[in-house]
Design a protein around this motif. Sequence first.
Motif, PDB file in Angstrom:
ATOM      1  N   PHE A   3      13.627  -5.498  37.061  1.00 18.64           N
ATOM      2  CA  PHE A   3      14.594  -5.746  36.191  1.00 18.64           C
ATOM      3  C   PHE A   3      14.908  -6.518  35.238  1.00 18.64           C
ATOM      4  CE2 PHE A   3      15.263  -1.541  37.607  1.00 18.64           C
ATOM      5  CZ  PHE A   3      15.871  -0.824  36.910  1.00 18.64           C
ATOM      6  N   ASN A   4      15.236  -7.964  35.930  1.00 23.94           N
ATOM      7  CA  ASN A   4      14.782  -9.503  34.955  1.00 23.94           C
ATOM      8  C   ASN A   4      14.449  -9.394  34.170  1.00 23.94           C
ATOM      9  OD1 ASN A   4      15.646 -12.565  34.798  1.00 23.94           O
ATOM     10  ND2 ASN A   4      14.053 -12.922  36.328  1.00 23.94           N
ATOM     11  N   LYS A   5      12.653  -9.430  33.914  1.00 21.02           N
ATOM     12  CA  LYS A   5      11.395  -9.154  33.038  1.00 21.02           C
ATOM     13  C   LYS A   5      12.465  -7.785  31.786  1.00 21.02           C
ATOM     14  CE  LYS A   5       7.373 -10.851  35.322  1.00 21.02           C
ATOM     15  NZ  LYS A   5       6.026 -10.399  35.482  1.00 21.02           N
ATOM     16  N   LEU A   6      12.505  -6.743  32.061  1.00 26.57           N
ATOM     17  CA  LEU A   6      13.115  -5.754  31.094  1.00 26.57           C
ATOM     18  C   LEU A   6      15.007  -6.608  30.845  1.00 26.57           C
ATOM     19  CD1 LEU A   6      12.868  -2.527  33.824  1.00 26.57           C
ATOM     20  CD2 LEU A   6      11.414  -3.036  31.749  1.00 26.57           C
ATOM     21  N   PHE A   7      15.253  -7.152  31.332  1.00 27.50           N
ATOM     22  CA  PHE A   7      16.390  -7.388  30.747  1.00 27.50           C
ATOM     23  C   PHE A   7      16.414  -8.845  30.292  1.00 27.50           C
ATOM     24  CE2 PHE A   7      19.836  -6.511  34.901  1.00 27.50           C
ATOM     25  CZ  PHE A   7      19.477  -4.458  34.266  1.00 27.50           C
ATOM     26  N   LYS A   8      15.183  -9.614  30.035  1.00 26.81           N
ATOM     27  CA  LYS A   8      14.807 -10.550  29.216  1.00 26.81           C
ATOM     28  C   LYS A   8      14.154  -9.491  27.703  1.00 26.81           C
ATOM     29  CE  LYS A   8      13.987 -13.957  32.466  1.00 26.81           C
ATOM     30  NZ  LYS A   8      12.951 -14.892  32.966  1.00 26.81           N
TER      31      LYS A   8
ATOM     32  N   THR B  75      23.926 -11.606  35.594  1.00 25.24           N
ATOM     33  CA  THR B  75      24.311 -10.609  35.962  1.00 25.24           C
ATOM     34  C   THR B  75      24.822  -8.833  36.928  1.00 25.24           C
ATOM     35  OG1 THR B  75      26.342 -11.607  34.939  1.00 25.24           O
ATOM     36  CG2 THR B  75      27.464  -9.887  35.814  1.00 25.24           C
ATOM     37  N   TYR B  76      23.808  -8.117  36.344  1.00 24.24           N
ATOM     38  CA  TYR B  76      23.622  -6.796  36.990  1.00 24.24           C
ATOM     39  C   TYR B  76      22.831  -6.739  37.681  1.00 24.24           C
ATOM     40  CZ  TYR B  76      26.711  -5.650  32.518  1.00 24.24           C
ATOM     41  OH  TYR B  76      28.166  -5.577  31.727  1.00 24.24           O
ATOM     42  N   LEU B  77      21.768  -7.645  37.935  1.00 24.84           N
ATOM     43  CA  LEU B  77      20.643  -7.408  38.766  1.00 24.84           C
ATOM     44  C   LEU B  77      21.365  -7.102  39.859  1.00 24.84           C
ATOM     45  CD1 LEU B  77      18.809 -10.122  38.266  1.00 24.84           C
ATOM     46  CD2 LEU B  77      17.624  -8.363  36.911  1.00 24.84           C
TER      47      LEU B  77
ATOM     48  N   LYS C  15      25.124   1.105  45.510  1.00 22.32           N
ATOM     49  CA  LYS C  15      25.831   1.227  44.098  1.00 22.32           C
ATOM     50  C   LYS C  15      25.326  -0.521  42.743  1.00 22.32           C
ATOM     51  CE  LYS C  15      30.029  -1.804  44.421  1.00 22.32           C
ATOM     52  NZ  LYS C  15      31.054  -2.178  44.668  1.00 22.32           N
ATOM     53  N   GLU C  16      24.554  -0.970  43.502  1.00 24.27           N
ATOM     54  CA  GLU C  16      24.201  -2.300  42.499  1.00 24.27           C
ATOM     55  C   GLU C  16      22.646  -1.945  41.803  1.00 24.27           C
ATOM     56  OE1 GLU C  16      24.292  -2.502  46.015  1.00 24.27           O
ATOM     57  OE2 GLU C  16      26.696  -4.039  45.728  1.00 24.27           O
ATOM     58  N   ALA C  17      21.832  -1.714  42.839  1.00 21.05           N
ATOM     59  CA  ALA C  17      20.511  -0.601  42.252  1.00 21.05           C
ATOM     60  C   ALA C  17      21.241   0.348  40.692  1.00 21.05           C
ATOM     61  CB  ALA C  17      19.811   0.502  43.162  1.00 21.05           C
ATOM     62  N   ILE C  18      22.577   1.715  41.294  1.00 20.00           N
ATOM     63  CA  ILE C  18      22.878   2.391  39.966  1.00 20.00           C
ATOM     64  C   ILE C  18      23.673   1.015  38.808  1.00 20.00           C
ATOM     65  CG2 ILE C  18      24.558   3.890  39.377  1.00 20.00           C
ATOM     66  CD1 ILE C  18      24.635   4.633  42.240  1.00 20.00           C
ATOM     67  N   ARG C  19      24.381   0.366  39.319  1.00 16.66           N
ATOM     68  CA  ARG C  19      24.757  -0.355  37.732  1.00 16.66           C
ATOM     69  C   ARG C  19      23.408  -1.365  36.742  1.00 16.66           C
ATOM     70  NH1 ARG C  19      28.162  -5.717  39.161  1.00 16.66           N
ATOM     71  NH2 ARG C  19      25.987  -6.911  39.316  1.00 16.66           N
ATOM     72  N   GLU C  20      22.119  -1.749  38.045  1.00 13.71           N
ATOM     73  CA  GLU C  20      21.267  -2.455  37.074  1.00 13.71           C
ATOM     74  C   GLU C  20      20.542  -1.190  35.859  1.00 13.71           C
ATOM     75  OE1 GLU C  20      18.104  -5.072  38.927  1.00 13.71           O
ATOM     76  OE2 GLU C  20      17.809  -3.188  39.084  1.00 13.71           O
ATOM     77  N   GLN C  21      20.654   0.370  36.925  1.00 13.36           N
ATOM     78  CA  GLN C  21      19.774   0.679  35.739  1.00 13.36           C
ATOM     79  C   GLN C  21      20.664   1.346  34.363  1.00 13.36           C
ATOM     80  OE1 GLN C  21      18.727   3.959  37.856  1.00 13.36           O
ATOM     81  NE2 GLN C  21      17.834   2.033  39.808  1.00 13.36           N
ATOM     82  N   ARG C  22      22.113   1.036  35.212  1.00 14.50           N
ATOM     83  CA  ARG C  22      23.346   2.057  33.725  1.00 14.50           C
ATOM     84  C   ARG C  22      23.453   0.571  33.011  1.00 14.50           C
ATOM     85  NH1 ARG C  22      22.085   5.657  36.011  1.00 14.50           N
ATOM     86  NH2 ARG C  22      23.476   7.300  36.406  1.00 14.50           N
TER      87      ARG C  22
END
Length: 273
Positions: free
Chosen positions: A233-238, A93-95, A49-56
């Motif tokens: 995803f940390n770099k993608l979010f930044k 938060t979403y990681l 669930k955490e991986a799906i939330r990260e992508q969404r």
Amino acid sequence: MSTSAVSLYLDPQIRDWVLFPITFVMILVGILRHYVVLLLQSPPKKQAKEAIREQRALARSQILRATAANSPLPPAYYKGISNHLSDAFAAGTYLKDGPPKGDAAPTPPNPLTDPNAMDGMMAGMKTQMVMMVPQMVIMGWINFFFQGFVLIKLPFPLTLGFKSMLQRGIETPDMDVRWVSSLSWYFLNFFGLNGLYRLILGNENSADSSRDMNSPFAAAAAAQPAPGAAQDFNKLFKAERDNLEFSEGLHSWIASDADTRILQKYGRPIPSS
């Protein structure tokens, strides 16, 4: 005697017992290989669930930016959603693994210890084995039983550059280029039956012979990302946070002057403010 004067007369039994069997066997092997590959494919594993939330979360931000120029959201709502996503991206938060601890870069996953990566590599190797072994068997069968056979004459002229391709296994320099040997007929079917496979099995079929030209580990490499190349995803979010700040200056509410446009459309006078 010139090459054009040389004529060959083939026994009809060569057509019935060599040409047709080779073509028929290759078609059946391709269809059988397609269904064997389907049986060997394991069902996709459910993501956490955490991986799906990260992508969404990343996809939601990208959709928000893509519609900024003609946004259906009023400025207040757009700015609120953009600020919320920007703050969440900055805080991590979403990681799926939670906010990063310190400034240390995350360690890339090791494919040898990742069960999903190992499953993908094994599935790719099994698929390649199913594709390569039948072709090796068919080639050995043709070389053993039908070596040196001349099977068919092509109905169109060709240059001498095609001689080595169409007359493999036959050392006759005076033979017309249009004659095709048994081994060359195998290679012509090897690449030429892909259209028939797409017609019978659909576009996404596993009988495509061009895949056999890849190395045994090509499918495994394509099935999973390369070692150390997993998405950070940390770099993608930044980066997405910077893009959101830039998109706020491009925001335009599509309904900002809807009343004026409706009055203009129906020829009504526009009241002065």
